[in-house]
Design a protein around this motif. Structure first.
Motif, PDB file in Angstrom:
ATOM      1  N   TRP A  25      17.885  29.504  16.072  1.00  0.00           N
ATOM      2  CA  TRP A  25      17.743  30.842  16.652  1.00  0.00           C
ATOM      3  C   TRP A  25      16.279  31.221  16.807  1.00  0.00           C
ATOM      4  O   TRP A  25      15.884  31.830  17.801  1.00  0.00           O
ATOM      5  CB  TRP A  25      18.454  31.868  15.769  1.00  0.00           C
ATOM      6  CG  TRP A  25      19.943  31.833  15.873  1.00  0.00           C
ATOM      7  CD1 TRP A  25      20.676  31.272  16.874  1.00  0.00           C
ATOM      8  CD2 TRP A  25      20.877  32.384  14.939  1.00  0.00           C
ATOM      9  NE1 TRP A  25      22.027  31.432  16.620  1.00  0.00           N
ATOM     10  CE2 TRP A  25      22.184  32.115  15.454  1.00  0.00           C
ATOM     11  CE3 TRP A  25      20.765  33.071  13.736  1.00  0.00           C
ATOM     12  CZ2 TRP A  25      23.343  32.508  14.789  1.00  0.00           C
ATOM     13  CZ3 TRP A  25      21.924  33.470  13.084  1.00  0.00           C
ATOM     14  CH2 TRP A  25      23.198  33.193  13.600  1.00  0.00           C
ATOM     15  N   SER A  26      15.471  30.862  15.816  1.00  0.00           N
ATOM     16  CA  SER A  26      14.054  31.192  15.847  1.00  0.00           C
ATOM     17  C   SER A  26      13.356  30.446  16.987  1.00  0.00           C
ATOM     18  O   SER A  26      12.511  31.014  17.692  1.00  0.00           O
ATOM     19  CB  SER A  26      13.410  30.827  14.504  1.00  0.00           C
ATOM     20  OG  SER A  26      12.153  31.431  14.357  1.00  0.00           O
ATOM     21  N   ALA A  29      14.053  32.099  20.217  1.00  0.00           N
ATOM     22  CA  ALA A  29      13.235  33.302  20.393  1.00  0.00           C
ATOM     23  C   ALA A  29      11.843  32.934  20.897  1.00  0.00           C
ATOM     24  O   ALA A  29      11.283  33.614  21.765  1.00  0.00           O
ATOM     25  CB  ALA A  29      13.141  34.072  19.083  1.00  0.00           C
ATOM     26  N   GLU A  36      12.524  41.364  21.739  1.00  0.00           N
ATOM     27  CA  GLU A  36      12.545  42.343  20.649  1.00  0.00           C
ATOM     28  C   GLU A  36      13.706  42.066  19.698  1.00  0.00           C
ATOM     29  O   GLU A  36      14.841  41.832  20.124  1.00  0.00           O
ATOM     30  CB  GLU A  36      12.689  43.753  21.212  1.00  0.00           C
ATOM     31  CG  GLU A  36      12.652  44.838  20.137  1.00  0.00           C
ATOM     32  CD  GLU A  36      12.846  46.222  20.715  1.00  0.00           C
ATOM     33  OE1 GLU A  36      12.066  47.119  20.355  1.00  0.00           O
ATOM     34  OE2 GLU A  36      13.766  46.401  21.536  1.00  0.00           O
ATOM     35  N   ALA A  37      13.408  42.054  18.414  1.00  0.00           N
ATOM     36  CA  ALA A  37      14.440  41.837  17.395  1.00  0.00           C
ATOM     37  C   ALA A  37      14.991  43.195  16.984  1.00  0.00           C
ATOM     38  O   ALA A  37      14.274  44.006  16.397  1.00  0.00           O
ATOM     39  CB  ALA A  37      13.853  41.111  16.190  1.00  0.00           C
ATOM     40  N   LYS A  38      16.251  43.447  17.324  1.00  0.00           N
ATOM     41  CA  LYS A  38      16.870  44.733  17.015  1.00  0.00           C
ATOM     42  C   LYS A  38      17.797  44.587  15.812  1.00  0.00           C
ATOM     43  O   LYS A  38      18.704  43.756  15.818  1.00  0.00           O
ATOM     44  CB  LYS A  38      17.652  45.235  18.226  1.00  0.00           C
ATOM     45  CG  LYS A  38      16.778  45.526  19.443  1.00  0.00           C
ATOM     46  CD  LYS A  38      17.606  46.070  20.599  1.00  0.00           C
ATOM     47  CE  LYS A  38      16.729  46.382  21.796  1.00  0.00           C
ATOM     48  NZ  LYS A  38      17.515  46.922  22.942  1.00  0.00           N
ATOM     49  N   ALA A 112       5.730  39.550  18.774  1.00  0.00           N
ATOM     50  CA  ALA A 112       7.093  39.899  18.367  1.00  0.00           C
ATOM     51  C   ALA A 112       7.181  41.385  18.058  1.00  0.00           C
ATOM     52  O   ALA A 112       6.277  41.969  17.465  1.00  0.00           O
ATOM     53  CB  ALA A 112       7.507  39.083  17.148  1.00  0.00           C
ATOM     54  N   PHE A 114       9.890  44.624  16.654  1.00  0.00           N
ATOM     55  CA  PHE A 114      11.089  44.865  15.858  1.00  0.00           C
ATOM     56  C   PHE A 114      11.558  46.292  16.048  1.00  0.00           C
ATOM     57  O   PHE A 114      10.745  47.216  16.155  1.00  0.00           O
ATOM     58  CB  PHE A 114      10.814  44.607  14.374  1.00  0.00           C
ATOM     59  CG  PHE A 114      10.349  43.212  14.082  1.00  0.00           C
ATOM     60  CD1 PHE A 114      11.254  42.209  13.808  1.00  0.00           C
ATOM     61  CD2 PHE A 114       8.997  42.892  14.098  1.00  0.00           C
ATOM     62  CE1 PHE A 114      10.838  40.915  13.548  1.00  0.00           C
ATOM     63  CE2 PHE A 114       8.570  41.599  13.835  1.00  0.00           C
ATOM     64  CZ  PHE A 114       9.493  40.604  13.566  1.00  0.00           C
ATOM     65  N   TYR A 169      10.365  33.389  14.935  1.00  0.00           N
ATOM     66  CA  TYR A 169      10.727  34.498  15.817  1.00  0.00           C
ATOM     67  C   TYR A 169       9.866  35.727  15.581  1.00  0.00           C
ATOM     68  O   TYR A 169       9.806  36.628  16.436  1.00  0.00           O
ATOM     69  CB  TYR A 169      12.205  34.863  15.626  1.00  0.00           C
ATOM     70  CG  TYR A 169      12.491  35.612  14.349  1.00  0.00           C
ATOM     71  CD1 TYR A 169      12.520  37.005  14.316  1.00  0.00           C
ATOM     72  CD2 TYR A 169      12.713  34.933  13.145  1.00  0.00           C
ATOM     73  CE1 TYR A 169      12.773  37.701  13.142  1.00  0.00           C
ATOM     74  CE2 TYR A 169      12.963  35.609  11.972  1.00  0.00           C
ATOM     75  CZ  TYR A 169      12.989  36.987  11.976  1.00  0.00           C
ATOM     76  OH  TYR A 169      13.229  37.663  10.804  1.00  0.00           O
ATOM     77  N   GLN A 170       9.189  35.781  14.443  1.00  0.00           N
ATOM     78  CA  GLN A 170       8.364  36.944  14.123  1.00  0.00           C
ATOM     79  C   GLN A 170       7.008  36.917  14.822  1.00  0.00           C
ATOM     80  O   GLN A 170       6.235  37.861  14.717  1.00  0.00           O
ATOM     81  CB  GLN A 170       8.164  37.047  12.606  1.00  0.00           C
ATOM     82  CG  GLN A 170       9.449  37.342  11.854  1.00  0.00           C
ATOM     83  CD  GLN A 170       9.209  37.673  10.395  1.00  0.00           C
ATOM     84  OE1 GLN A 170       8.071  37.798   9.941  1.00  0.00           O
ATOM     85  NE2 GLN A 170      10.288  37.822   9.640  1.00  0.00           N
TER      86      GLN A 170
END
Length: 215
Positions: A25-26, A29, A36-38, A112, A114, A169-170
């Motif tokens: 998943w990372s 991303a 955007e990580a929601k 990244a 959030f 992903y960050q």
């Protein structure tokens, strides 16, 4: 007879079971340009379920390999909680120090973003408790401790690499923060042999950003 060490092959297998999905998943991303990580309550509960299933699968594998799973037991205590608070503060400060060179005119170089607007404090704490225990139990007790026979560089380096891969992903700046925390956590665990302080510090790392976003 049970054991507390792992072969490289066993360590890679455990890493794949516990963190392979998150690394996938990372990586998605990263390839997708860091969308955007929601965070939402439903997403947090789903993640708790996923980590519980992965943990159970890894435990079954370790037991089949005769690894002493009793070593993975958490033992919370007041002294360890205070140590965890201190470790959190120290690593948070360390994160600020190591990321400062990558910040220009108050703008972070991370790409990244959030969003915590859709998540409650209760769901955040639930995920932090499960996630903190999940990550540190398998990274420190299983991998760091299990690989100690291969020397310091492998015992610390391989788990740290795994930690970085599933946090890609960050974004670049987030990875620097993770590197600082991961290295400090591993060194603390090796020196003290205590897991709970690291788990508690990790929980705070998951909770504090959400709290700060709502203030």
């Amino acid at each position: 007879m049970s054991k507390s060490t792992l072969t490289i092959r066993e360590a890679v297998t455990v890493s794949a079971i516990c963190f392979g999905l998150f690394i996938f998943w990372s990586t998605q991303a990263v390839l997708g340009g860091f969308p955007e990580a929601k965070f939402t309550d439903a997403g947090n509960v789903w993640m708790v379920i996923v980590e519980a299933i992965l943990a159970l699968t890894a435990l079954l594998y370790l037991r089949a390999r005769r690894f002493d799973v009793q070593l993975l037991t958490l033992r919370p205590d007041i002294g360890g909680t205070l140590l965890g608070l201190a470790l959190f503060a120290a690593t948070w400060l360390m994160g600020i120090v190591v990321t400062t060179p990558f910040v220009s005119d108050g703008q972070a170089s991370s790409v990244a973003e959030f969003s915590f607007s859709g998540v409650s404090l209760g769901a955040t704490i639930l995920l932090a408790m499960v996630n903190g225990a999940f990550e540190e139990v398998f990274l420190l007790v299983v991998l760091v401790r299990g690989l100690r026979g291969y020397g310091f560089s492998i015992a610390v380096g391989l788990p740290l690499l795994v930690r970085l891969l599933y946090h890609l992903y960050q974004g670049p700046l987030g990875v620097v923060w993770i590197l600082a925390f991961g290295l400090a956590a591993a060194l603390f665990y090796i020196r003290s042999g205590r897991l709970w302080p690291v788990v508690f510090a990790h929980m705070l790392w998951d909770i504090v950003p959400v709290v700060l976003s709502k203030t």
